[in-house]
Enzyme design. Structure first.
Site, mmCIF file in Angstrom:
data_model
loop_
_atom_site.group_PDB
_atom_site.id
_atom_site.type_symbol
_atom_site.label_atom_id
_atom_site.label_comp_id
_atom_site.label_asym_id
_atom_site.label_seq_id
_atom_site.Cartn_x
_atom_site.Cartn_y
_atom_site.Cartn_z
ATOM 1 N N LYS A 1 -87.889 -7.242 -4.619
ATOM 2 C CA LYS A 1 -86.269 -7.239 -4.774
ATOM 3 C C LYS A 1 -85.783 -8.773 -5.142
ATOM 4 C CE LYS A 1 -85.153 -7.693 0.108
ATOM 5 N NZ LYS A 1 -84.924 -6.640 1.108
ATOM 6 N N ARG A 60 -79.893 -3.940 12.641
ATOM 7 C CA ARG A 60 -79.654 -3.528 11.297
ATOM 8 C C ARG A 60 -79.827 -1.931 11.174
ATOM 9 N NH1 ARG A 60 -81.759 -6.353 5.646
ATOM 10 N NH2 ARG A 60 -83.542 -4.489 5.884
HETATM 11 C C1 LIG Z 1 -86.125 -7.215 1.863
HETATM 12 C C2 LIG Z 1 -86.824 -6.520 2.934
HETATM 13 C C3 LIG Z 1 -88.184 -6.800 3.236
HETATM 14 C C4 LIG Z 1 -88.884 -7.854 2.808
HETATM 15 O O1 LIG Z 1 -88.478 -9.223 3.614
HETATM 16 P P1 LIG Z 1 -88.927 -10.735 3.216
HETATM 17 O O2 LIG Z 1 -88.299 -11.386 4.295
HETATM 18 O O3 LIG Z 1 -88.624 -11.021 1.906
HETATM 19 O O4 LIG Z 1 -90.442 -10.441 3.443
HETATM 20 C C5 LIG Z 1 -88.728 -5.993 4.076
HETATM 21 N N1 LIG Z 1 -88.257 -4.849 4.744
HETATM 22 C C6 LIG Z 1 -87.131 -4.328 4.384
HETATM 23 C C7 LIG Z 1 -86.477 -3.273 4.809
HETATM 24 C C8 LIG Z 1 -86.327 -5.259 3.417
HETATM 25 O O5 LIG Z 1 -84.827 -4.890 3.260
#
Ligand SMILES: *Cc1c(COP(=O)(O)O)cnc(C)c1O
Length: 362
Positions: A38, A133
């Protein structure tokens, strides 16, 4: 690479090496990696960089990005990281093999969509072990898994959690052990295998490397550690990775010597802030064609050690280049390394051109 400015250069070979390094580290601990795309808006250069790295899945929080992944073409399973909204149900079933979910209402809608489409959809049920969250509160996880298990067209693949995002809660032996315990309860109650336990994101890597991660945790969703090579608990360099993987490039459109303190009585700036100024005397100031529309200037670190970011309005980034190591003139490209937030905003700004690049000398 030459190209229009402002632009985001993706140093794909370096990201490829980072992904390989992290996949190897995880594999030593029995963990498969879903690479999270993302922060680079699932750019095709990133997707190519992730080829042949041993990642198990491609994961993204947005359907728009999963669509881009489908268009670029990949044989890897896809994972939607955010529970879909009610207008995104059919697209989720179409674009994602698995989604992270916590609501039975949403999973029921996904079930109906999967049946309509004549397909099956996998879900990982999220449980909140403290970060506040997403995730079912642990006291009713078993009920939710039991109900989801009866939905036609749905395969409950396992459970997962997310930490260090909203509440900043760090992954620990305690919260990971709790996740395993919750999976075992749900397994006993339903008879489902619930084979995947997705322990979290990049922030779980330090616990894994310390050797204290419970062996049942077999899946992580990793974005920042691969793409920016950072330990997300403190932003230090992650072992075995490099951090010079992306560059934000702008070009000088004005170069003038000016004082460091504005002349006249000052009020609010264009963003309603009262700005304070450091008096460094008369300085050579470059205006670059980048602005807050693209990125918050505090999320940029100049690559030339002689450059100082002074600030930005919507479309003008002001850089003190008096001590520039490289020569500067109108048209000179000025380069920065972005933070995660800076990368996210430049990657998603339609005004920033993006592309793969090979390294350049300073
Ligand atoms: C963005 C996201 C990740 C990845 O997080 P990083 O800190 O970039 O490794 C993993 N799980 C969820 C649910 C996310 O939204």
């Amino acid at each position: 690479m030459n190209g229009p400015t402002p632009r985001l250069e993706i140093l794909a070979d370096r990201i490829h090496d980072n992904a390989r390094a992290i996949v190897a580290q995880c594999s030593d601990h029995g963990i498969q990696v879903a690479a999270v795309t993302k922060v680079l808006h699932a750019h095709p250069a990133l997707l190519r960089a992730l080829d042949d790295t041993g990642i198990a899945m491609l994961a993204d929080s947005r359907l728009q990005n999963l669509r881009r992944i489908a268009e670029t073409g990949s044989s890897l399973p896809t994972l939607l990281l955010r529970a879909p909204g009610r207008h995104d149900i059919d697209a989720t079933v179409q674009l994602a093999d698995i989604s992270l979910n916590s609501s039975l209402i949403t999973m029921t809608a996904l079930s109906e969509a999967a049946v309509r489409a004549g397909t099956r959809h996998g879900v990982i049920i999220m449980v909140d072990v403290g970060d506040l969250r997403e995730g079912v509160w642990p006291d009713h996880l078993v009920d939710v898994v039991s109900a989801a298990a009866t939905l036609p067209g749905i395969d409950v693949r396992g459970i997962g959690t997310n930490l260090a995002c909203y509440g900043g809660v760090q992954p620990s032996v305690e919260n990971m052990t709790r996740l395993v315990h919750l999976r075992n309860l749900a397994r006993d109650a339903t008879g489902l295998e619930l084979g995947l336990i997705s322990g979290g994101n990049s922030a779980n890597l330090p616990l894994m490397m310390s050797g204290d991660m419970p062996s049942e945790i077999n899946h992580l969703r990793v974005g920042e550690a691969i793409i920016l090579g950072r330990n997300t608990l403190d932003r230090s360099a992650w072992p075995g990775t490099r951090q010079d993987t992306v560059e934000v490039v702008s070009e000088i459109i004005e170069l003038e010597r000016k004082p460091s303190i504005p002349l006249g009585r000052t009020g609010e700036d264009a963003f309603g802030q009262h700005v304070t100024f450091t008096d460094r005397g008369v300085r050579l100031r470059a205006i670059c064609n980048l602005g807050r529309q693209d990125v918050n200037p505090s999320d940029l670190t100049p690559i030339d050690p002689g450059h100082i970011v002074l600030g930005a309005s919507s479309d003008h980034l002001i850089v003190d280049v008096t001590d520039s190591v490289s020569p500067v003139e109108i048209g000179t490209e000025v380069r920065f390394r972005p933070t995660y937030a800076g990368l996210l905003s430049t990657a998603t700004s339609s005004a920033v051109w993006k592309g793969a690049a090979t390294p350049q000398a300073l």
